[in-house]
Design a protein around this motif. Structure first.
Motif: not given
Length: 336
Positions: A48-62
């Motif tokens: 949730g924090i990643v999506i809010k800060s960087f966008g949903w794609r960064w959940v997978f990139w991260g």
């Protein structure tokens, strides 16, 4: 992702079978397996924090970056066998030299499929994954739709349950090994007591949830106690492949993993009753019955000794043929 991650757990069992001694195995396996729930907890908490800060794609990139960062440590530090590890001390190597578990080139499939224990492990994996899915996946839906708890409060409770399960599975694994080393009770007795206690706790909580109605506090208590009982049953069967055939622990664990189909079937089962009167009650009562029946079965037939085919490959093929003719061979090993 599922295709590539599938071999991980069997591979871990194969490695642990050669890197552990009796009295430590349950602790090592439970600690290793707990990493899966820890990863899920961290991913759910940070997504949730990643999506809010960087966008949903960064959940997978991260996730991909973390995996790539972890990989070199595995390649550098992990070896199949202690004797192949460049950094092992002489003391540790001497201790582990007492472990004679070795990877076998041939798998006695016919004997594995004839072993009742293999199917017992599948059954227990099915039931425990079924119950875990109730707690983790379907629990929040029940709490919000049936009980009326706010979604954020349900998420907080789910996080508490996951953290508690993470701690308890390691603790129960350590406690099992501790009691075995102390020799106050036999290994079989310890695991039977664990299984009986855990089964009774889970059955009682599932029945309690069925009749708790919309009392939010009572429901939360039942969920918390349920997560106390679930990990204790996991440490009873999770060690099963190491008991009956440590040389084929990876193969047996892969077969045991077929029981994870419970995580796929449970949501389908729940969906059949959601539009019906007392639907959740039916789900919880059926789950309680499944846990009770399988728990009793496992207590009765719980394995306690190595299967004879564990050392199958040690007999040369020529000797096997000769012993078969003389009627002195059973299950791939020499009879005394």
């Amino acid at each position: 992702m599922g295709l590539l991650q599938g071999p991980i757990f069997p591979a871990i069992y194969s490695i642990i079978s050669r890197w552990t001694l009796p009295g430590e195995t349950t602790t090592m396996i439970s600690a290793s397996m707990s990493g899966a729930s820890l990863g899920a907890l961290v991913a759910l908490g940070l997504s949730g924090i990643v999506i809010k800060s960087f966008g949903w794609r960064w959940v997978f990139w991260g996730s991909g970056i973390v995996t790539l960062a972890w990989l070199p440590f595995w390649v550098l530090y992990v070896r199949d066998s202690p004797c192949n590890h460049p950094g092992i001390s002489k003391t540790e190597l001497h201790r582990l030299s007492k472990n004679h578990n070795q990877l076998r080139k041939k798998v006695p499939w016919s004997r594995i499929f004839k072993s009742k224990y293999v199917y017992l492990f599948m059954m227990m994996e099915f039931v425990n994954v079924w119950t875990q899915t109730i707690m983790i996946s379907e629990g929040p839906t029940f709490l919000t739709n049936q009980v009326g708890i706010r979604l954020d409060d349900a998420s907080k409770l789910n996080t508490i349950l996951t953290v508690l399960a993470q701690f308890l599975i390691i603790f129960y694994g350590w406690l099992s090994d501790f009691l075995e080393r102390r020799e106050w009770l036999s290994m079989l007795t310890v695991r039977r007591l664990f299984q009986m206690f855990g089964t009774l706790v889970m059955v009682g909580c599932l029945m309690g949830l069925a009749f708790a109605g919309c009392d939010a506090f009572e429901v939360a208590v039942y969920f918390i106690v349920l997560v106390i009982g679930l990990p204790i049953t996991i440490v009873t069967y999770i060690i099963g492949p190491m008991i009956i055939a440590p040389n084929y622990a990876g193969t047996l664990t892969g077969m045991m993993g077929l029981g994870t189909i419970g995580g796929f079937l449970l949501p389908l089962f729940v969906s059949l009753f959601m539009d019906k009167k007392n639907g959740w009650m039916t789900v919880f009562l059926v789950s309680a019955a499944i846990n009770l029946v399988t728990g009793v079965i496992y207590v009765i037939w719980m394995p306690n000794e190595e299967e004879e085919w564990n050392m199958y490959e040690e007999i040369p093929e020529s000797d096997k043929d000769g012993m078969k003719k003389n009627g002195k061979m059973k299950g791939g090993t020499l009879t005394q």
